[in-house]
Write a protein that holds these residues in place. Structure first.
Motif, PDB file in Angstrom:
ATOM      1  N   GLU A   1     -35.455  10.094 -38.751  1.00 14.34           N
ATOM      2  CA  GLU A   1     -35.274   8.653 -38.596  1.00 14.34           C
ATOM      3  C   GLU A   1     -36.661   8.016 -38.546  1.00 14.34           C
ATOM      4  O   GLU A   1     -37.642   8.708 -38.262  1.00 14.34           O
ATOM      5  CB  GLU A   1     -34.516   8.359 -37.285  1.00 14.34           C
ATOM      6  CG  GLU A   1     -33.124   8.963 -37.214  1.00 14.34           C
ATOM      7  CD  GLU A   1     -32.135   8.274 -38.113  1.00 14.34           C
ATOM      8  OE1 GLU A   1     -32.311   7.075 -38.401  1.00 14.34           O
ATOM      9  OE2 GLU A   1     -31.168   8.924 -38.552  1.00 14.34           O
ATOM     10  N   PRO A   2     -36.766   6.716 -38.789  1.00 10.82           N
ATOM     11  CA  PRO A   2     -38.084   6.067 -38.717  1.00 10.82           C
ATOM     12  C   PRO A   2     -38.760   6.248 -37.354  1.00 10.82           C
ATOM     13  O   PRO A   2     -39.978   6.257 -37.271  1.00 10.82           O
ATOM     14  CB  PRO A   2     -37.777   4.592 -38.981  1.00 10.82           C
ATOM     15  CG  PRO A   2     -36.500   4.599 -39.736  1.00 10.82           C
ATOM     16  CD  PRO A   2     -35.726   5.793 -39.233  1.00 10.82           C
ATOM     17  N   VAL A   3     -37.972   6.414 -36.314  1.00  9.94           N
ATOM     18  CA  VAL A   3     -38.527   6.524 -34.959  1.00  9.94           C
ATOM     19  C   VAL A   3     -38.430   7.938 -34.392  1.00  9.94           C
ATOM     20  O   VAL A   3     -38.707   8.150 -33.222  1.00  9.94           O
ATOM     21  CB  VAL A   3     -37.828   5.541 -34.006  1.00  9.94           C
ATOM     22  CG1 VAL A   3     -38.136   4.109 -34.390  1.00  9.94           C
ATOM     23  CG2 VAL A   3     -36.325   5.786 -33.997  1.00  9.94           C
ATOM     24  N   GLY A   4     -38.021   8.904 -35.166  1.00 14.44           N
ATOM     25  CA  GLY A   4     -37.895  10.268 -34.664  1.00 14.44           C
ATOM     26  C   GLY A   4     -36.918  11.077 -35.488  1.00 14.44           C
ATOM     27  O   GLY A   4     -37.071  11.210 -36.692  1.00 14.44           O
ATOM     28  N   LYS A   5     -35.890  11.598 -34.834  1.00 19.75           N
ATOM     29  CA  LYS A   5     -34.878  12.379 -35.540  1.00 19.75           C
ATOM     30  C   LYS A   5     -33.532  12.206 -34.842  1.00 19.75           C
ATOM     31  O   LYS A   5     -33.460  11.834 -33.686  1.00 19.75           O
ATOM     32  CB  LYS A   5     -35.265  13.847 -35.592  1.00 19.75           C
ATOM     33  CG  LYS A   5     -35.288  14.520 -34.244  1.00 19.75           C
ATOM     34  CD  LYS A   5     -35.758  15.953 -34.363  1.00 19.75           C
ATOM     35  CE  LYS A   5     -36.076  16.569 -33.037  1.00 19.75           C
ATOM     36  NZ  LYS A   5     -37.156  15.942 -32.283  1.00 19.75           N
ATOM     37  N   ARG A   6     -32.468  12.495 -35.596  1.00 15.88           N
ATOM     38  CA  ARG A   6     -31.102  12.431 -35.085  1.00 15.88           C
ATOM     39  C   ARG A   6     -30.455  13.769 -35.388  1.00 15.88           C
ATOM     40  O   ARG A   6     -30.584  14.303 -36.480  1.00 15.88           O
ATOM     41  CB  ARG A   6     -30.341  11.300 -35.772  1.00 15.88           C
ATOM     42  CG  ARG A   6     -28.898  11.165 -35.356  1.00 15.88           C
ATOM     43  CD  ARG A   6     -28.254   9.934 -35.977  1.00 15.88           C
ATOM     44  NE  ARG A   6     -28.594   9.728 -37.378  1.00 15.88           N
ATOM     45  CZ  ARG A   6     -27.873  10.161 -38.405  1.00 15.88           C
ATOM     46  NH1 ARG A   6     -26.759  10.819 -38.197  1.00 15.88           N
ATOM     47  NH2 ARG A   6     -28.251   9.918 -39.643  1.00 15.88           N
ATOM     48  N   ILE A   7     -29.752  14.313 -34.396  1.00 14.14           N
ATOM     49  CA  ILE A   7     -29.065  15.591 -34.571  1.00 14.14           C
ATOM     50  C   ILE A   7     -27.570  15.347 -34.470  1.00 14.14           C
ATOM     51  O   ILE A   7     -27.097  14.651 -33.576  1.00 14.14           O
ATOM     52  CB  ILE A   7     -29.527  16.617 -33.512  1.00 14.14           C
ATOM     53  CG1 ILE A   7     -31.012  16.925 -33.720  1.00 14.14           C
ATOM     54  CG2 ILE A   7     -28.676  17.887 -33.578  1.00 14.14           C
ATOM     55  CD1 ILE A   7     -31.614  17.821 -32.679  1.00 14.14           C
ATOM     56  N   LYS A   8     -26.838  15.922 -35.404  1.00 14.90           N
ATOM     57  CA  LYS A   8     -25.384  15.788 -35.426  1.00 14.90           C
ATOM     58  C   LYS A   8     -24.792  17.186 -35.435  1.00 14.90           C
ATOM     59  O   LYS A   8     -25.203  18.044 -36.214  1.00 14.90           O
ATOM     60  CB  LYS A   8     -24.952  15.024 -36.682  1.00 14.90           C
ATOM     61  CG  LYS A   8     -23.470  14.807 -36.783  1.00 14.90           C
ATOM     62  CD  LYS A   8     -23.156  13.996 -38.034  1.00 14.90           C
ATOM     63  CE  LYS A   8     -21.676  13.794 -38.199  1.00 14.90           C
ATOM     64  NZ  LYS A   8     -21.371  13.008 -39.396  1.00 14.90           N
ATOM     65  N   THR A   9     -23.831  17.420 -34.554  1.00 18.20           N
ATOM     66  CA  THR A   9     -23.146  18.705 -34.487  1.00 18.20           C
ATOM     67  C   THR A   9     -21.652  18.464 -34.548  1.00 18.20           C
ATOM     68  O   THR A   9     -21.185  17.354 -34.332  1.00 18.20           O
ATOM     69  CB  THR A   9     -23.471  19.453 -33.174  1.00 18.20           C
ATOM     70  OG1 THR A   9     -23.009  18.671 -32.073  1.00 18.20           O
ATOM     71  CG2 THR A   9     -24.954  19.721 -33.043  1.00 18.20           C
ATOM     72  N   ALA A  10     -20.903  19.508 -34.837  1.00 19.59           N
ATOM     73  CA  ALA A  10     -19.445  19.401 -34.848  1.00 19.59           C
ATOM     74  C   ALA A  10     -18.841  20.611 -34.161  1.00 19.59           C
ATOM     75  O   ALA A  10     -19.231  21.748 -34.412  1.00 19.59           O
ATOM     76  CB  ALA A  10     -18.924  19.312 -36.283  1.00 19.59           C
ATOM     77  N   VAL A  11     -17.915  20.314 -33.260  1.00 25.25           N
ATOM     78  CA  VAL A  11     -17.099  21.322 -32.593  1.00 25.25           C
ATOM     79  C   VAL A  11     -15.663  20.915 -32.867  1.00 25.25           C
ATOM     80  O   VAL A  11     -15.292  19.760 -32.656  1.00 25.25           O
ATOM     81  CB  VAL A  11     -17.355  21.358 -31.068  1.00 25.25           C
ATOM     82  CG1 VAL A  11     -16.407  22.308 -30.369  1.00 25.25           C
ATOM     83  CG2 VAL A  11     -18.801  21.733 -30.782  1.00 25.25           C
ATOM     84  N   VAL A  12     -14.839  21.810 -33.358  1.00 29.49           N
ATOM     85  CA  VAL A  12     -13.452  21.493 -33.664  1.00 29.49           C
ATOM     86  C   VAL A  12     -12.702  21.281 -32.343  1.00 29.49           C
ATOM     87  O   VAL A  12     -12.734  22.145 -31.470  1.00 29.49           O
ATOM     88  CB  VAL A  12     -12.796  22.607 -34.507  1.00 29.49           C
ATOM     89  CG1 VAL A  12     -11.318  22.334 -34.709  1.00 29.49           C
ATOM     90  CG2 VAL A  12     -13.494  22.705 -35.856  1.00 29.49           C
TER      91      VAL A  12
END
Length: 141
Positions: free
Chosen positions: A119-130
């Motif tokens: 991201e412009p200001v850092g990072k974004r983490i996305k995870t998925a758990v069913v």
């Protein structure tokens, strides 16, 4: 925090529009992040009628705890759905005598997917758990 799961090409179990977010500052907020995840999943089940297994509930709280802990430890400033460090996370090689730095190993072991977006200001983490499944995303009967 969005919640989504797919099972072999099927549609997502929960629409990305069902989400919750909060800004956290300070290590005491790690417990608040876990509580937010638990409350969110309880609402997903009660309000939207979508199944959330006890295992998935626990796994999501664990993932949230580990990711917020890592954001607090490695990135200065607040963490929202992103943190302020542009450094991408690295998972160290397995080392049975290493103390600490196992958070991302845990996240990778219990999540169906793991994505990092700069991201412009850092990072974004996305995870998925069913929601109704085990750690690998298989539906639990």
């Amino acid at each position: 925090m969005g919640l989504a799961g797919q099972d072999d090409g099927q549609a997502p179990l929960v629409d990305d529009a069902i989400s919750v977010s909060a800004a956290f500052e300070g290590s005491e907020q790690i417990a608040a992040a876990r509580d937010l995840a638990r409350t969110f999943l309880a609402d997903v089940q009660a309000v939207h009628g979508l199944p959330v297994s006890k295992r998935a509930m626990g796994m999501v709280q664990l993932v949230v705890s580990e990711l917020v802990t890592n954001a607090r430890k490695y990135a200065p400033g607040p963490c929202l759905v992103w943190d302020s460090s542009t450094t991408l996370p690295l998972i160290p090689a397995p080392d049975p005598v290493r103390v600490g730095q196992h958070g991302l190993e845990i996240v990778m072991a219990v999540c169906r997917s793991f994505e990092v977006h700069r991201e412009p200001v850092g990072k974004r983490i996305k995870t998925a758990v069913v929601p109704g499944g085990d750690a690998a995303g298989r539906q639990v009967m």
